[in-house]
Structures are given as C-alpha cells and as structure tokens.
Design a protein around this motif. Structure first.
Motif, mmCIF file in Angstrom:
data_model
loop_
_atom_site.group_PDB
_atom_site.id
_atom_site.type_symbol
_atom_site.label_atom_id
_atom_site.label_comp_id
_atom_site.label_asym_id
_atom_site.label_seq_id
_atom_site.Cartn_x
_atom_site.Cartn_y
_atom_site.Cartn_z
ATOM 1 N N UNK A 132 0.823 -1.211 0.000
ATOM 2 C CA UNK A 132 0.000 0.000 0.000
ATOM 3 C C UNK A 132 0.853 1.256 0.000
ATOM 4 N N UNK A 133 1.894 1.259 0.829
ATOM 5 C CA UNK A 133 2.754 2.435 0.922
ATOM 6 C C UNK A 133 3.470 2.707 -0.395
ATOM 7 N N UNK A 134 4.017 1.681 -0.996
ATOM 8 C CA UNK A 134 4.763 1.875 -2.230
ATOM 9 C C UNK A 134 3.840 2.285 -3.371
ATOM 10 N N UNK A 135 2.619 1.741 -3.402
ATOM 11 C CA UNK A 135 1.656 2.164 -4.420
ATOM 12 C C UNK A 135 1.338 3.646 -4.285
ATOM 13 N N UNK A 136 1.179 4.088 -3.041
ATOM 14 C CA UNK A 136 0.889 5.503 -2.780
ATOM 15 C C UNK A 136 2.025 6.394 -3.270
ATOM 16 N N UNK A 137 3.247 6.064 -2.892
ATOM 17 C CA UNK A 137 4.399 6.898 -3.248
ATOM 18 C C UNK A 137 4.695 6.844 -4.751
ATOM 19 N N UNK A 138 4.493 5.676 -5.359
ATOM 20 C CA UNK A 138 4.744 5.539 -6.785
ATOM 21 C C UNK A 138 3.716 6.285 -7.623
ATOM 22 N N UNK A 139 2.580 6.609 -7.044
ATOM 23 C CA UNK A 139 1.551 7.338 -7.780
ATOM 24 C C UNK A 139 1.574 8.836 -7.487
ATOM 25 N N UNK A 140 2.609 9.299 -6.773
ATOM 26 C CA UNK A 140 2.693 10.697 -6.362
ATOM 27 C C UNK A 140 3.945 11.369 -6.900
ATOM 28 N N UNK A 141 3.818 12.647 -7.240
ATOM 29 C CA UNK A 141 4.976 13.432 -7.670
ATOM 30 C C UNK A 141 5.811 13.836 -6.463
ATOM 31 N N UNK A 159 9.918 6.794 0.038
ATOM 32 C CA UNK A 159 9.488 7.694 -1.035
ATOM 33 C C UNK A 159 10.580 7.859 -2.087
ATOM 34 N N UNK A 160 11.838 7.975 -1.658
ATOM 35 C CA UNK A 160 12.942 8.069 -2.614
ATOM 36 C C UNK A 160 13.008 6.801 -3.456
ATOM 37 N N UNK A 161 12.847 5.650 -2.808
ATOM 38 C CA UNK A 161 12.838 4.373 -3.526
ATOM 39 C C UNK A 161 11.740 4.354 -4.584
ATOM 40 N N UNK A 162 10.622 5.032 -4.313
ATOM 41 C CA UNK A 162 9.496 5.079 -5.243
ATOM 42 C C UNK A 162 9.638 6.177 -6.290
ATOM 43 N N UNK A 163 10.748 6.913 -6.267
ATOM 44 C CA UNK A 163 10.941 7.989 -7.234
ATOM 45 C C UNK A 163 10.093 9.209 -6.933
ATOM 46 N N UNK A 164 9.645 9.323 -5.691
ATOM 47 C CA UNK A 164 8.783 10.432 -5.272
ATOM 48 C C UNK A 164 9.634 11.505 -4.597
ATOM 49 N N UNK A 165 9.484 12.743 -5.001
ATOM 50 C CA UNK A 165 10.300 13.844 -4.495
ATOM 51 C C UNK A 165 9.879 14.173 -3.064
ATOM 52 N N UNK A 166 10.785 14.063 -2.085
ATOM 53 C CA UNK A 166 10.398 14.324 -0.697
ATOM 54 C C UNK A 166 10.229 15.816 -0.411
ATOM 55 N N UNK A 167 9.263 16.120 0.437
ATOM 56 C CA UNK A 167 9.024 17.492 0.898
ATOM 57 C C UNK A 167 9.263 17.504 2.398
#
Length: 266
Positions: A132-141, A159-167
């Motif tokens: 669930x967590x990885x699906x969420x992060x992979x679907x987010x910018x 989030x970094x693993x998912x290619x999602x830019x951390x804020x």
C-alpha cells in the motif's frame, strides 16, 4: 587511539543512547556517555549534535541481488504514472509540540484530487502494508515528510525508492543527517516548506508545489531516482559489482573518518 578507531552500528536514533539523567525510569540509556564508548563512532538511523555520530539510511523494502535489478527498478520508477501531485502517509501528532501534521492532513483533504492521504489513525493496517505504501508513493509526484517520533522517518527513504520527491518541514529530517548518502545541495532532490509559515497559514502546500515548473520537477525526480542506490541495502547473500549501496557508502565514510583521526594524532 582510545577507541577512535572503533565504530558500532545501531538501529535506533543516537539520542536513545545519550540520556542526560541518572534515573533508570527515563527513556534510553547513558551508553554513549560511558568512558569506554564515548570516543567510538556510531552509525545510526538518526544522528544528534555529536561529531562522532553518523546517520545512515533506514532500511527499505528493496534488497536487490544484482546491479541489473537496481537498474530495472530505476527504469520502472521513471515510467511510473503519477496522478497525484502530492501524498502523505501518517497520523496526526496532537501531543507533539510544534508538529505540522494536523496542518498537512487538513490541507491534503482540502486539496481533494491533487493529494492522496493514507491516514494511519483510521487505516493502521494499510500503513503497515509495504504494498500500500509503495503504491501511494509511486503514484505521487511529491511525498510529504514531516518529522515522526524524532526528526527523521523511514518513509523518507521509501518515497525516494518510489521515485517520489520528498518534501521536508525541518532541516534535521534529512539535510543535516545523511551526509554520505544525500547531496549537499538539497534543492536538487527535495522541497522545503517552512513549518512556522505552515502553522501560521501563510503557506499552502498545494500552491507551493504547483509553483515547481515541469522542467524542475523532471530534474528533481531524475535526481531522486539516481539516489536510489545510495539509500538501499543490497541482499547480503550477494554482492553488487558496479553499484555502491548504502552499506558501501557507510563503511567507506567511517573508514575515511578513522583514517583522518589517525593522521591528526600522528
């Protein structure tokens, strides 16, 4: 060298080993204040203000066996469809002084279709599920990363693993921590939002992230994807041939630190 050429690894934050009081009922221990250990270096998931504590990434769910698996994962993250501008996985911290999680959750809900919320107060089981967590992060910018129980949280590395830019909302959540694993120029791979301005209602997360141009977004995501090898731990039963993972960078960093200490003494 009185222990300066020794190091240990901890799965807890450094403050857990630097209890200021003698009361055993208080949290943590005084281990790092003992004469036998105070000169040793410690690799830990979150460092403090001491110059012999060094932060290393939290373990993620991905432990590749070959360089090819790393490259395949990076390519997969580049091609990922990301329908949400930003997302947050976590729970409110009503008793935590200075927490911005309430504001984050409120703004995420108000942003409707641009933000995806995984509220761990109501769906705790889903938050414990890596799928669930990885699906969420992979679907987010962008992935919002406020402080957790301490300044850092494992979600940053997921989030970094998912290619999602951390804020981030505090410099100690990453910028002053992982000096061997993340770039000094933090604007290359992340966005910073002032926590005080957020609490005062001067900043809207949605508007802040919409101000990032498409070119800037693509460059930041590529940098995040480039950082993936730096924050993962390869399968210990194998060895990556050309890729340096978090373990390699951590050992390299601490050995260089020990060699520097030897030169200063001699």
């Amino acid at each position: 060298m009185w222990g300066r050429d020794h190091f240990l690894v901890s799965g807890r934050i450094s403050n857990d080993f630097r209890r200021q009081s003698d009361r055993n009922s208080n949290w943590g221990s005084k281990f790092r204040f003992l004469p036998e250990s105070k000169n040793m270096s410690m690799l830990t998931i979150e460092s403090g203000s001491w110059n012999n504590d060094f932060a290393i990434p939290y373990p993620t769910y991905f432990h590749p066996s070959t360089d090819g698996e790393v490259l395949q994962w990076q390519d997969r993250m580049r091609k990922q469809r990301r329908p949400y501008l930003f997302s947050f996985a976590g729970a409110a911290r009503l008793r935590q002084k200075g927490s911005v999680r309430n504001e984050i959750i409120t703004q995420c809900i108000a942003s409707k279709t641009t933000c995806k919320l995984l509220d761990c107060n109501t769906v705790a089981r889903e938050c414990d599920d890596p799928v669930n967590l990885m699906k969420l992060f992979q679907s987010s910018v962008f992935c919002l990363q406020p402080r957790g129980d301490s300044f850092t949280r494992r979600s940053t590395f997921d989030s970094i693993l998912a290619g999602c830019i951390p804020v981030f909302f505090h410099p100690k959540s990453a910028y002053s921590q992982y000096v061997w694993h993340l770039p000094k120029n933090h604007s290359k791979y992340s966005v910073f939002v002032s926590p005080s301005e957020l609490r005062q209602g001067k900043v809207l997360i949605n508007e802040t992230l919409l101000q990032v141009s498409k070119d800037e977004e693509l460059a930041m995501r590529e940098e995040v994807i480039r950082l993936i090898p730096n924050i993962i731990y390869a399968d210990p039963r194998s060895r990556l041939e050309t890729t340096q993972d978090a373990f390699d960078l951590s050992v390299k960093g601490i050995l260089e630190k020990i060699e520097k200490a030897k030169r200063e003494i001699s």
